[in-house]
Design an enzyme around this catalytic site. Structure first.
Site, PDB file in Angstrom:
ATOM      1  N   GLN A 223       1.111  -0.976  -0.076  1.00  0.00           N
ATOM      2  CA  GLN A 223       0.039  -0.285   0.060  1.00  0.00           C
ATOM      3  C   GLN A 223       0.743   1.212   0.144  1.00  0.00           C
ATOM      4  O   GLN A 223       0.221   2.616   0.160  1.00  0.00           O
ATOM      5  CB  GLN A 223      -0.503  -0.205   1.326  1.00  0.00           C
ATOM      6  CG  GLN A 223      -2.042  -1.354   1.203  1.00  0.00           C
ATOM      7  CD  GLN A 223      -2.614  -1.478   2.599  1.00  0.00           C
ATOM      8  OE1 GLN A 223      -3.024  -2.029   3.255  1.00  0.00           O
ATOM      9  NE2 GLN A 223      -3.651  -0.264   3.167  1.00  0.00           N
ATOM     10  N   ARG A 349      -7.884  -1.173   8.648  1.00  0.00           N
ATOM     11  CA  ARG A 349      -8.778  -0.652   7.890  1.00  0.00           C
ATOM     12  C   ARG A 349      -9.940  -0.127   9.513  1.00  0.00           C
ATOM     13  O   ARG A 349     -10.618   0.195   9.471  1.00  0.00           O
ATOM     14  CB  ARG A 349     -10.504  -1.368   7.144  1.00  0.00           C
ATOM     15  CG  ARG A 349     -10.901  -0.499   6.154  1.00  0.00           C
ATOM     16  CD  ARG A 349     -12.344  -1.362   5.474  1.00  0.00           C
ATOM     17  NE  ARG A 349     -13.077  -0.298   4.537  1.00  0.00           N
ATOM     18  CZ  ARG A 349     -13.759  -0.269   3.372  1.00  0.00           C
ATOM     19  NH1 ARG A 349     -13.642  -2.083   3.139  1.00  0.00           N
ATOM     20  NH2 ARG A 349     -14.001   0.489   3.258  1.00  0.00           N
ATOM     21  N   CYS A 350      -9.088   0.638  10.030  1.00  0.00           N
ATOM     22  CA  CYS A 350      -9.200   1.517  11.013  1.00  0.00           C
ATOM     23  C   CYS A 350      -8.864   2.826  11.986  1.00  0.00           C
ATOM     24  O   CYS A 350      -9.163   3.623  12.737  1.00  0.00           O
ATOM     25  CB  CYS A 350      -8.587   0.621  12.289  1.00  0.00           C
ATOM     26  SG  CYS A 350      -6.890   0.781  12.836  1.00  0.00           S
ATOM     27  N   GLU A 719     -12.987   3.870   6.110  1.00  0.00           N
ATOM     28  CA  GLU A 719     -12.999   3.479   6.927  1.00  0.00           C
ATOM     29  C   GLU A 719     -13.974   3.372   8.013  1.00  0.00           C
ATOM     30  O   GLU A 719     -13.979   3.443   8.839  1.00  0.00           O
ATOM     31  CB  GLU A 719     -11.737   3.728   7.376  1.00  0.00           C
ATOM     32  CG  GLU A 719     -10.675   3.023   7.080  1.00  0.00           C
ATOM     33  CD  GLU A 719      -8.798   3.319   6.844  1.00  0.00           C
ATOM     34  OE1 GLU A 719      -8.436   4.684   7.671  1.00  0.00           O
ATOM     35  OE2 GLU A 719      -7.938   2.363   6.939  1.00  0.00           O
TER      36      GLU A 719
END
Ligand code: FAD
Lengths: 765, 289
Positions: A223, A349-350, A719
Site C-alpha cells: 500500500q 481498516r481502522c 474506513e
C-alpha cells in the site's frame, strides 16, 4: 455540493461514473502479483514454527536439498552472515527476519526453501526437519506486564520488562477529579480481539535483480511503495542497495485494509491485530450531561511492535476517543505488552486505532444511557458537539474541522422509524421475544499529515500528484498513493476533470511504480482523498493558471479578461471568444507564448493543514433466537457524512464494504490463542468471514458537511463504516438483553455468548 | 495449500475403476466431487499417490423413484438434488439441508456419494440417511448393500472396504402422512454445523407417530442415530411434551467436542433445541397439528 458542476461528458465531481478499472478486473485481466512470471524466476516457501516459544536445536535440510528442483534452504545464520537477520518494523521496533536460535510465536518463519517451482518449494518445506526445545509461553498481556514477569525481548540490551511502549493523552488527575464529582459513573471492560484483514489477495513479492544494470526491481503487494523503497535502501544499504537502483512496483492489489502497509519477514503475512483490553469509565450528571472519560488500555502487541502507526502516535489516533461528544475532561493511556504471539497491533481498516476508540466511547455511551435510564439517542443528542462549536478543540488535543452530528442521527432515526421500533420492542418484550436497537454516532479522524505532527520512520506524511497534459488535450496523472480497490483510477480522474474540464475518461491515472510516480506515503487510514486528492486539485489548478496565460495569448486579450467554466476560458462579456483546455494544451506544445516554458504539467506535494473529521450515525435492529442465541441483523441504516463527494457510487461501495467488514468482527471474526500460544482462527476453516448471505441489506444515506480546509471540501470515507458499524451491532445486542441486566458483551458476539446469558437468566428455549 | 504430487486416473467404467483401486491398494483414493478430498490434500492432512476419479463412469447419476424406493446415484451432485422437483416435493428433509451445505460453488461439484462416504460427522447427509433409513449399495469384487445405520464406524472410517466403491443410495419412499425436516445451526455460510438434527416421521390414522427416524450431525465421532428417542416417539401423539422429551433423549446421545463453534454443553443443548424444531416441522409437514 449537491449537483455536479460538469456535464456527463466531463464527468467531474458528483458523477457516479462507472469505475475505469473495473472492466479489467471483471474480465479477469487485472495484473496481480501472481500474474507476474519472469524468466528464470524462483519460488520461495516458508517453514513455520509449530511452537509459540522454543529453542531451535537443529535444522536438518538434507532431505529437502535432495529433492530435484530445491536449490537452497535459507535460515537465520545464513542471513546473519550478511547482517540481514533483523529488520525494523514500521514502528521503529525490531523483528527477526529469520531466527538464529529462538522462535517467539507460533507460525513464525523459521527458514525459507528456494526452488524452481512453487510446488517443489512446498515439498521442500515438508521435507525440512526442525528440532525444537519448547520453552515457557507468555500469552496474557496483563501477566506479561506484571512485575517480575520473565523478559521476552532478551535481544534488547538492558530491557527489564515487557512494555513495548506507554502512551497517554490528557490530564489524568483532572479527568479523575471530574469522574469523582460525577453523579453517575459507568465502568466497563471492553475487549477488542485480534482479527485478520482477510483480503482476497494474499501478500506477495517478487525480487528481480538485474546484474547488468545493478538494479533491483521489487514487485510487491504494498500500500506504500515509496516508503518500501526508502526502507529497503536504509535496511540493505550495507549490502550495496542504493535507492536510485531500487524500483518498487505495486501492481493491481486485491484488497489491503492495512495488511499491506508493513513489510514482513520473507514478505508473508503474519496475523493482524487489535487486541485492545480497555477499561472505560464515563461519568455524567444526573441530567445526562457527560462529564469525564477515562480509558486505560493494555494492548497486546505480540512479540514485536509492528504497528503501522505514525511515529509520534504509537497508539494511533486513539485519543479521538471522546468521539462526537463535548467532553471537558478526559484521559486515556495505553500500555503495550510483548507476548509470544505474532507481531501485531497493526491496523485493520481502522484509521489508526479509531475503531478501538469509537468502540470504547459508543459502548460506554450506551452503558451510561442504560444506567441513567435514558434513551440512547436522546443521550447522544444531548451531548453532541453542537454545529456552532466547530472548529472544535477537543480536550485531548484535536481540532475537529467540521460536523453536524444531530442532523445525521435524526436522519438515521427517521429512516429507520426509531420511535415505532421502540414501541415494537416493548411489545415483543412482553411476549418474551428478544429484539434490540443499537446506535453508533461516530467521529472519524483521517487524512494524515499534517507533516508537522505525522511521519512514519521520519518520512513526513504529505502526499503528491503529478499531472501532464498531452498536446491532444488528454492527460496522465500520477500519485504517491496506491489503490487496493478504492477506485483511484476513477476518482482522481474525476478530480482532475472537475478542475480542468478534461473528460475523466481521458485522464490516465497511474500509481505504484516508484520509478515514475511522485513520492508519497501511500494509501491507508483513509488518507488518499484528503492528501493526494487535494494534491490532484492543486496541481490541476497550477495547470489551469498556465493554460489561462496560453488562452490569453491565443485570444490576444489580457488574463484578467478571461473567465473559466469547466473545459474552457472565455472572454468576459463575449462568450463566443473562447479557448478550450484542449486548445490550450495543443498550443502549449505548438504555439506557446515567447518567454513561457513549453509544456503543460505540474506537480504538487500537499501537506494538509489539519486532518478531516468524517462522521455518521448508524442504527441497527437485531432479533435474537432464544433457542440458539443467534443474532440476526434485521435492518441497518447508515447515514454518513464525508463532506463533498467525488463519486457517490464509489462512496456507497466503500460504505457497503466497510459495513460488511463491521459485522465481521462484531459477530464472527476472532483470532485467539490457548495457553500454549496455539492459534485458533488461523484459517478460514475456523475464522468466520461473513459472506453475502450473512450480510443484511444496507440502507445508506448521507448528510454533507464539507471540510473547510480541504481544497474541494472532501473528507476520507474508506474506513468510516468499519469504524462505526461494530458498536452499533454490539449496542443492539446489549439493548435486546438490557432488561435482563446485561450491560456489555465483547465482540465477536457469538451465539454461544448470547445463549449463555439466556440460560443463566433462565429464559433460553 | 499445495498438495503433494499424485497421479490422476479417470477410468471410463466401474470395472476399470475397481481394477485401479485394487492395483494401487492403500495408495489409491476415490475422487468424486473433490470438495472434501482436495482440501485435505492441499492442507497436507492426507496424501495419496493415486486418485481415481469416478466422475466419468456412466450410470452413477440416477435420480428416480422406482417401486417404492428412491434411488440416488453416488455421483449425483448437490446442485442436481437442489433443483429436483421430486426432492423438493417428497423429501423436504433433503430439500431443507442442501441449501445449508457449504456454498453454491461447493454444491456444484460435491456429490451425495462423497458426502455420505466421507465419514466426517460434520457432513449433513449421513444424519439424514439415518433418519430416512437409507441403504448404501457398494461394489467391490461383488455388489452388497449396507444399511446406513451400520455404515459409520469411526472418524473417517466407514463400512466400505478398501477397493469398494459406493454406487447408489436407496431410500424407502415415504408413505402418505409422512414428513421430514432438517434443522441446522452454523456460524456462517460455508461452515459445518454447530449442531443439526434430521427427522423423518410418519403419522398413523389417529395422528399418533407411527415411525420416526432421528439423526444428528456433528454430535460425536460418527453421525449419531437417536434410536431411543425414535422408539420413544412410536405410538405417541406428537404434542409439545412428547417432542420436548424426545429431543432431550436425542441430545443425550450426542457427545460433541468443543471447538470454535461452541462448548460441549452448548452443542448438546443445540442438539436438543434443533431436534425439537425439526420434530415440530416434520409433524406439521406430515399433516399433524
Ligand atoms: C468450504 C466447504 C464447506 C463445506 N460445508 C459442508 C457442509 O456444511 N455440510 C456438508 O455436508 N459438507 C460440507 N462440505 C463438504 C462437501 O459437501 C463435500 O462435497 C462432501 O463432503 C464430499 O463430497 P465430494 O463429492 O466432494 O467427495 P470427495 O471430496 O471427492 O470425496 C470425499 C471422500 O469420500 C470418498 N468417496 C467419494 N465418493 C465415493 C464413492 N462413490 N465411493 C467410495 N468412496 C467415495 C473419497 O475417497 C473421499 O475420501 C464443505 C466443503 C467445503 C469445501
Amino acid at each position: 455540493m449537491s449537483e455536479p458542476r460538469t456535464d456527463a461528458k466531463i464527468c467531474g465531481m458528483g458523477h457516479s461514473m462507472k469505475r475505469k478499472e473495473d472492466p479489467r478486473f471483471i474480465r479477469g485481466q487485472g495484473r496481480y502479483i501472481d500474474d507476474f512470471v519472469l524468466p528464470g524466476m524462483l519460488y520461495m516457501d516458508i517453514v513455520r514454527s509449530p511452537h509459540a516459544h522454543a529453542r531451535i536445536k537443529k535444522i536438518d535440510t538434507t532431505r529437502a536439498l535432495k529433492i530435484p528442483g530445491v536449490l537452497a534452504v535459507i535460515d537465520g545464520p545464513t542471513l546473519a552472515k550478511y547482517n540481514l537477520h533483523w529488520m525494523p518494523t514500521i514502528s521503529a521496533d525490531t523483528q527477526m527476519v529469520l531466527p538464529i536460535d529462538e522462535v517467539m510465536y507460533q507460525a513464525q518463519e523459521v527458514c525459507a526453501v528456494i526452488a524452481t517451482e512453487r510446488y517443489i518449494a512446498a515439498d521442500g518445506v515438508d521435507a525440512v526437519e526442525v528440532e525444537y526445545e519448547p520453552l515457557p509461553v507468555m500469552v496474557d498481556p496483563h501477566k506479561s506486564l506484571a512485575p517480575g514477569a520473565p523478559v521476552l525481548r532478551k535481544d534488547k540490551e538492558g530491557k527489564k520488562d515487557n512494555l513495548a511502549f506507554h502512551w497517554q493523552a490528557g490530564d489524568k488527575a483532572d479527568a479523575e477529579r471530574a469522574l469523582a464529582a460525577s453523579d453517575v459513573v459507568i465502568s466497563e471492560n471492553v475487549y477488542l480481539p485480534r482479527i485478520h484483514v482477510a483480503s482476497m489477495e494474499t501478500c506477495g513479492c517478487i525480487a528481480d535483480f538485474d546484474t547488468a544494470q545493478g538494479k533491483l526491481t521489487v514487485y510487491m503487494t504494498t500500500q506504500a511503495p515509496h516508503a518500501v523503497r526508502t526502507v529497503l535502501a536504509l535496511v540493505a544499504g550495507h549490502v550495496g542497495l542504493s535507492e536510485e537502483r531500487i524500483r518498487v512496483v505495486s501492481p493491481d492489489i486485491g484488497g489491503g485494509f492495512g495488511g499491506k502497509v508493513p513489510v514482513y519477514p520473507g514478505y508473508v503475512v503474519a496475523t493482524f491485530a487489535r487486541d485492545y483490553h480497555m477499561k472505560v469509565e464515563l461519568g455524567a450528571k444526573k441530567d445526562g450531561t457527560m462529564t469525564s472519560l477515562k480509558i486505560k488500555t493494555v494492548a497486546d502487541h505480540g512479540y514485536s511492535n509492528a504497528s503501522a502507526n505514525p511515529s509520534k502516535f504509537p497508539a494511533g489516533l486513539f485519543s479521538i476517543c471522546t468521539g462526537s461528544y463535548d467532553l471537558k475532561h478526559a484521559f486515556c493511556e495505553v500500555d503495550a505488552a510483548y507476548t509470544h504471539k505474532p507481531p501485531g497491533g497493526v491496523a485493520y481498516r481502522c484509521s489508526f486505532r479509531v475503531t478501538e476508540a469509537v468502540h470504547a466511547i459508543e459502548r460506554a455511551t450506551d452503558a451510561l444511557a442504560q444506567k441513567l435510564n435514558m434513551d440512547p439517542a436522546e443521550l447522544r443528542m444531548k451531548n453532541f458537539i453542537k454545529p456552532e462549536q466547530f472548529p472544535y478543540k477537543s480536550v485531548l488535543g484535536w481540532e475537529y474541522d467540521s460536523g453536524n452530528y444531530g442532523v445525521a442521527l435524526k436522519k438515521a432515526m427517521d429512516i429507520i422509524g426509531y420511535d415505532s421500533l421502540r414501541s415494537e420492542q416493548a411489545e415483543k418484550r412482553k411476549k418474551g421475544e428478544l429484539m434490540g436497537i443499537g446506535i453508533s454516532s461516530f467521529t472519524e479522524i483521517v487524512g494524515a499529515g499534517p507533516s508537522r505532527d505525522f511521519d512514519i520512520l521520519g518520512i513526513k506524511m504529505f502526499d503528491s500528484a503529478e499531472i501532464r497534459v498531452h498536446p491532444t488535450g488528454k492527460a496522465i496523472a500520477r500519485f504517491g498513493t496506491k489503490s487496493q480497490g478504492q477506485g483511484h483510477e476513477t476518482t482522481y480522474a474525476q478530480i482532475v476533470a472537475e478542475e480542468l474540464g478534461i473528460p475523466a475518461a481521458h485522464i490516465q491515472v497511474e500509481e505504484g511504480d516508484t520509478d515514475t510516480a511522485p513520492y508519497g506515503l501511500g494509501t491507508y487510514a483513509s488518507r488518499s482523498t484528503p492528501t493526494s486528492g487535494a494534491a490532484a486539485a492543486l496541481a490541476s489548478r497550477k495547470i489551469r493558471d498556465k493554460a489561462k496565460k496560453i488562452a490569453a495569448h491565443l485570444l490576444e486579450v489580457s488574463e484578467q479578461d478571461l473567465e473559466w467554466e469547466p473545459g474552457k476560458f472565455f472572454v468576459k462579456g463575449a462568450p463566443q471568444m473562447a479557448k478550450t483546455i484542449q486548445e490550450c494544451a495543443f498550443a502549449a506544445y505548438t504555439n506557446h507564448p515567447q518567454g513561457m516554458e513549453a509544456g503543460l504539467e505540474a506537480v504538487h506535494y500537499y501537506d494538509p493543514p489539519n486532518l478531516t473529521f468524517p462522521f455518521g450515525s448508524y442504527i441497527c435492529v437485531v432479533d435474537i433466537d432464544r433457542g440458539t442465541g443467534d443474532v440476526k441483523v434485521r435492518r441497518f441504516v447508515a447515514v454518513d457524512d464525508c463532506g463533498n463527494i467525488i463519486n457517490p457510487m464509489i462512496v456507497e461501495g466503500q460504505i457497503h464494504g466497510g459495513l460488511t467488514q463491521g459485522i465481521g468482527p462484531a459477530l464472527y471474526e476472532e483470532i485467539s490463542y490457548d495457553d500454549e500460544g496455539n492459534i485458533s482462527g488461523g484459517s478460514f476453516m475456523d475464522y468466520y468471514v461473513p459472506t453475502a448471505l450473512e450480510t443484511p441489506h444496507w440502507e445508506t444515506d448521507k448528510t454533507t458537511t464539507p471540510s473547510p480546509h480541504h481544497p474541494f471540501g472532501a473528507k476520507g470515507v474508506g474506513e468510516s463504516a468499519t469504524v462505526g458499524a461494530p458498536p452499533a451491532i454490539a449496542n443492539a445486542v446489549v439493548d435486546a438483553l438490557r432488561h435482563l441486566g446485561v450491560t456489555h458483551l465483547d465482540i465477536p458476539i457469538t451465539p454461544e455468548k448470547v445463549w449463555t446469558i439466556l440460560k443463566n437468566k433462565g429464559v433460553a428455549e | 495449500m499445495i498438495p503433494a504430487a499424485f497421479d490422476y486416473h479417470r477410468p471410463d467404467t466401474l470395472d476399470e475403476a475397481l481394477k485401479l483401486l485394487k492395483k494401487h491398494g492403500d495408495d489409491a483414493k476415490v475422487l468424486s466431487g473433490g470438495m472434501s478430498l482436495l482440501p485435505m490434500l492441499k492442507l497436507r492432512l492426507a496424501s495419496f499417490a493415486h486418485l481415481v476419479d469416478i466422475g466419468r463412469i456412466p450410470g452413477l447419476d440416477t435420480l428416480k423413484e422406482e417401486k417404492g424406493t428412491l434411488r440416488i446415484g453416488a455421483m449425483v451432485r448437490q446442485v442436481a438434488l437442489e433443483r429436483s422437483d421430486l426432492i423438493r416435493t417428497k423429501y423436504p428433509i433433503l430439500a431443507d439441508a442442501i441449501p445449508l451445505i457449504a456454498d453454491p460453488l461447493v454444491r456444484n461439484r460435491g456429490t451425495i456419494g462423497g458426502n455420505v462416504a466421507n465419514g466426517d460427522p460434520g457432513n449433513d447427509q449421513p444424519a439424514i440417511m439415518l433418519a430416512l433409513g437409507a441403504t448404501f449399495v457398494a461394489r467391490g469384487s461383488k455388489e452388497r448393500s449396507i444399511p446406513a445405520s451400520q455404515f459409520y464406524k469411526g472418524l473417517y472410517s466407514t463400512a466400505l472396504a478398501p477397493g469398494e466403491i459406493l454406487t447408489e443410495i436407496r431410500i424407502p419412499a415415504p408413505p402418505p402422512k409422512s414428513g421430514g425436516a432438517y434443522a441446522k445451526l452454523k456460524r456462517k455460510t460455508g461452515d459445518f454445523a454447530v449442531a443439526a438434527a434430521a427427522v423423518q416421521l410418519t403419522l398413523g390414522k389417529n395422528g399418533a407417530i407411527e415411525r420416526a427416524g432421528i439423526g444428528l450431525t456433528n454430535a460425536g465421532l460418527t453421525p449419531v442415530e437417536a434410536v431411543d428417542a425414535a422408539k420413544y416417539l412410536a405410538g405417541k401423539m406428537p404434542d409439545e411434551k412428547t417432542i420436548a422429551e424426545a429431543a432431550k433423549m436425542a441430545a443425550a446421545k450426542s457427545s460433541p467436542s468443543a471447538d470454535r463453534r461452541g462448548s460441549v454443553e452448548y452443542k448438546k443443548e443445540m442438539a436438543r433445541v434443533l431436534t425439537a424444531r425439526a420434530l415440530r416441522k416434520a409433524v406439521q409437514r406430515a399433516g399433524g397439528n
